[in-house]
Enzyme design. Sequence first.
Site, short mmCIF file in Angstrom:
data_model
loop_
_atom_site.label_atom_id
_atom_site.label_comp_id
_atom_site.label_asym_id
_atom_site.label_seq_id
_atom_site.Cartn_x
_atom_site.Cartn_y
_atom_site.Cartn_z
N THR A 61 0.85 -1.19 0.00
CA THR A 61 0.00 0.00 0.00
C THR A 61 0.89 1.24 0.00
O THR A 61 1.65 1.45 0.95
CB THR A 61 -0.91 0.00 1.25
OG1 THR A 61 -1.64 -1.22 1.25
CG2 THR A 61 -1.85 1.18 1.25
N GLU B 290 -3.48 -4.59 -2.59
CA GLU B 290 -4.02 -5.82 -2.01
C GLU B 290 -5.16 -5.49 -1.05
O GLU B 290 -5.10 -4.52 -0.32
CB GLU B 290 -2.89 -6.54 -1.25
CG GLU B 290 -3.31 -7.84 -0.61
CD GLU B 290 -3.97 -8.78 -1.61
OE1 GLU B 290 -3.36 -9.14 -2.61
OE2 GLU B 290 -5.15 -9.14 -1.38
N ASN C 258 -9.85 1.61 2.28
CA ASN C 258 -9.56 1.37 3.70
C ASN C 258 -10.07 2.51 4.58
O ASN C 258 -10.60 2.28 5.67
CB ASN C 258 -8.05 1.19 3.92
CG ASN C 258 -7.67 -0.28 3.78
OD1 ASN C 258 -8.48 -1.10 3.37
ND2 ASN C 258 -6.44 -0.61 4.10
N CYS D 72 -3.20 -2.29 8.98
CA CYS D 72 -3.58 -1.48 7.81
C CYS D 72 -4.41 -0.23 8.14
O CYS D 72 -3.98 0.88 7.85
CB CYS D 72 -4.33 -2.34 6.81
SG CYS D 72 -3.25 -3.55 6.04
N LYS E 294 -7.59 -8.86 15.80
CA LYS E 294 -8.86 -9.47 15.43
C LYS E 294 -8.70 -10.98 15.50
O LYS E 294 -7.58 -11.48 15.64
CB LYS E 294 -9.30 -9.01 14.05
CG LYS E 294 -8.44 -9.47 12.90
CD LYS E 294 -9.06 -8.95 11.62
CE LYS E 294 -8.67 -9.74 10.43
NZ LYS E 294 -9.39 -9.39 9.25
N1 LIG Z 1 -1.40 -7.36 6.26
C1 LIG Z 1 -2.51 -7.08 5.63
O1 LIG Z 1 -3.59 -7.49 6.00
C2 LIG Z 1 -2.47 -6.23 4.38
C3 LIG Z 1 -3.61 -6.17 3.56
C4 LIG Z 1 -3.56 -5.38 2.42
C5 LIG Z 1 -2.41 -4.66 2.13
N2 LIG Z 1 -1.33 -4.72 2.96
C6 LIG Z 1 -0.14 -3.97 2.60
O2 LIG Z 1 0.80 -4.91 2.06
C7 LIG Z 1 2.15 -4.52 2.43
C8 LIG Z 1 2.83 -5.65 3.15
O3 LIG Z 1 2.16 -5.85 4.38
P1 LIG Z 1 2.41 -7.15 5.27
O4 LIG Z 1 1.44 -7.09 6.37
O5 LIG Z 1 2.47 -8.33 4.40
O6 LIG Z 1 3.90 -6.82 5.82
P2 LIG Z 1 4.88 -7.77 6.63
O7 LIG Z 1 5.65 -6.88 7.53
O8 LIG Z 1 4.13 -8.93 7.19
O9 LIG Z 1 5.86 -8.36 5.51
C9 LIG Z 1 6.84 -7.62 4.84
C10 LIG Z 1 8.02 -8.54 4.56
O10 LIG Z 1 8.94 -7.88 3.68
C11 LIG Z 1 10.26 -8.30 4.04
N3 LIG Z 1 11.22 -7.37 3.43
C12 LIG Z 1 11.48 -6.08 3.78
N4 LIG Z 1 12.39 -5.56 2.95
C13 LIG Z 1 12.69 -6.51 2.03
C14 LIG Z 1 13.56 -6.57 0.91
N5 LIG Z 1 14.31 -5.52 0.53
N6 LIG Z 1 13.64 -7.72 0.20
C15 LIG Z 1 12.89 -8.79 0.56
N7 LIG Z 1 12.06 -8.80 1.61
C16 LIG Z 1 11.96 -7.67 2.35
C17 LIG Z 1 10.20 -8.31 5.55
O11 LIG Z 1 11.25 -9.08 6.11
C18 LIG Z 1 8.82 -8.91 5.81
O12 LIG Z 1 8.87 -10.32 5.92
C19 LIG Z 1 2.00 -3.24 3.23
O13 LIG Z 1 2.13 -2.14 2.38
C20 LIG Z 1 0.57 -3.31 3.75
O14 LIG Z 1 0.04 -2.05 4.02
C21 LIG Z 1 -1.33 -5.50 4.06
#
Ligand SMILES: NC(=O)c1ccc[n+]([C@@H]2O[C@H](COP(=O)([O-])OP(=O)(O)OC[C@H]3O[C@@H](n4cnc5c(N)ncnc54)[C@H](O)[C@@H]3O)[C@@H](O)[C@H]2O)c1
Length: 437
Positions: A121, A151, A208, A260, A320
């Site tokens: 995001t 996403e 969102n 989020c 949640k």
């Molecule tokens: N979690 C949700 O429910 C959700 C839903 C929709 C959108 N999003 C968005 O999706 C994105 C990811 O969220 P998330 O919850 O999956 O994050 P997260 O923190 O669970 O995962 C991010 C991952 O990226 C890895 N990472 C960081 N830098 C890196 C690099 N240079 N190379 C490889 N890996 C690297 C981290 O080690 C981590 O495992 C965010 O922008 C979030 O806002 C999240």
Amino acid sequence: MNVTIVGTGYVGLSTGVCLAEIGHKVTCIDIDEKKINNLRQGISPIYEPGLEPMLVKNSKAGNLLFTTSHQEGLSEAEIIIIAVGTPQGSDGAADLFYLKQAATDISAHLNHDAIVVIKSTVPVGTNDHIKNVLENECSNNAKIEIVSNPEFLRQGSAVHDTMHADRIIIGSNNSEAAAKIAEMYRPLNVPIIITTLRSAEMIKYASNAFLATKISYINEIANLCEAVGANVEDVAKGMGMDKRIGEAFLYAGIGYGGSCFPKDVKALLHTANNNNVNFSLLKETITINEHQHELLVVKALNRFGDLNGKKIAMLGLSFKPETDDMREAPSIKIAALLTKLGSEVVAYDPVATNNAKKILGNTIKYAKSVNEAVLNTDALFIVTEWNEFKNLDLSCIINKMAKPIVYDGRNCLKEEMITACEAIEYYPIGKPAIIIK
Ligand SMILES: NC(=O)c1ccc[n+]([C@@H]2O[C@H](COP(=O)([O-])OP(=O)(O)OC[C@H]3O[C@@H](n4cnc5c(N)ncnc54)[C@H](O)[C@@H]3O)[C@@H](O)[C@H]2O)c1
């Protein structure tokens, strides 16, 4: 298609596993070695229903690989999906540190043409910026097209939401790249909207922020219901049957949390401020939510007068149910307030305790069961609506407490359960309390 995911967290892993399931060859990269080692052994680093069996199945079939090496992971990628975190920065804006690092990693190792998809995001304009970074930094003359593909999955139902999404948003200024990403998702048979980069970025934040505002709206209605003697559940039902309103996200409670909504609402507000748009509705959404997090403590203070020395059981720690994610969980603020007021907190969560310990440390105690948590407590706070709590043997639980006082922050206990108790004080949100003496 050969797809590489950069950032194997909640979104990256769920996406990677589901893309492998629908027939793509997926390589997931992450900088976290422990995570990748576990994933190679078929162990999911996150609690997400249905994810692990699909992970194991596709790993065994050779469709799903995990690596910490960007060089190895990018070597055959046709499509590179960036799903790194974009946490809240100190000024409320999205912190793009990880995203920029991911772009630099891709530039350093990509030596062939590819489509880079930003799933993280990100504020409007970020895809344009990253395209420039990739074009300027990529030393190997690789031709890169950029696609925004925000996403919408929900933690706790990530696999279901990915396989059965309401819609897939594809933003690109290049129609061929957009068509290729649409083709990647085609087996899911989900409606696809193709738009520009900036509109795609905005769709994510607008969605969102709207949902968060809907939650704050029903929470304010709940507070008003309490004041005037109405029942927010009946009100929400009556509202939700109007198709223009819809019944989703009309559940009153102690406010939204998670990885989020809090950060995305603040990031959108930041974008509005930067562009001299006075989006005051979002300011109120945030303020209402912050007050709502304090509501159970305020109700308990009204009841007890003083919470110093009180022993409080807290059921639920994750933000949640069906997730072990503690990011921005209301439980954090509630625990901090209670301990500040001199209460002893004993918490139980079916899966989030280990993650909670990393944040709350020894400021509270952790129980291994509901029975253990409630023992000799002066009040019970229900903070997360896990099924285990909805189906409690309430009479039995109440008997273990020093006082039969329950604050239901998620309105998750049924009225029959409460009225079946010999003695109870039950305080829900937006509905009349039930007191049986
Ligand atoms: N979690 C949700 O429910 C959700 C839903 C929709 C959108 N999003 C968005 O999706 C994105 C990811 O969220 P998330 O919850 O999956 O994050 P997260 O923190 O669970 O995962 C991010 C991952 O990226 C890895 N990472 C960081 N830098 C890196 C690099 N240079 N190379 C490889 N890996 C690297 C981290 O080690 C981590 O495992 C965010 O922008 C979030 O806002 C999240």
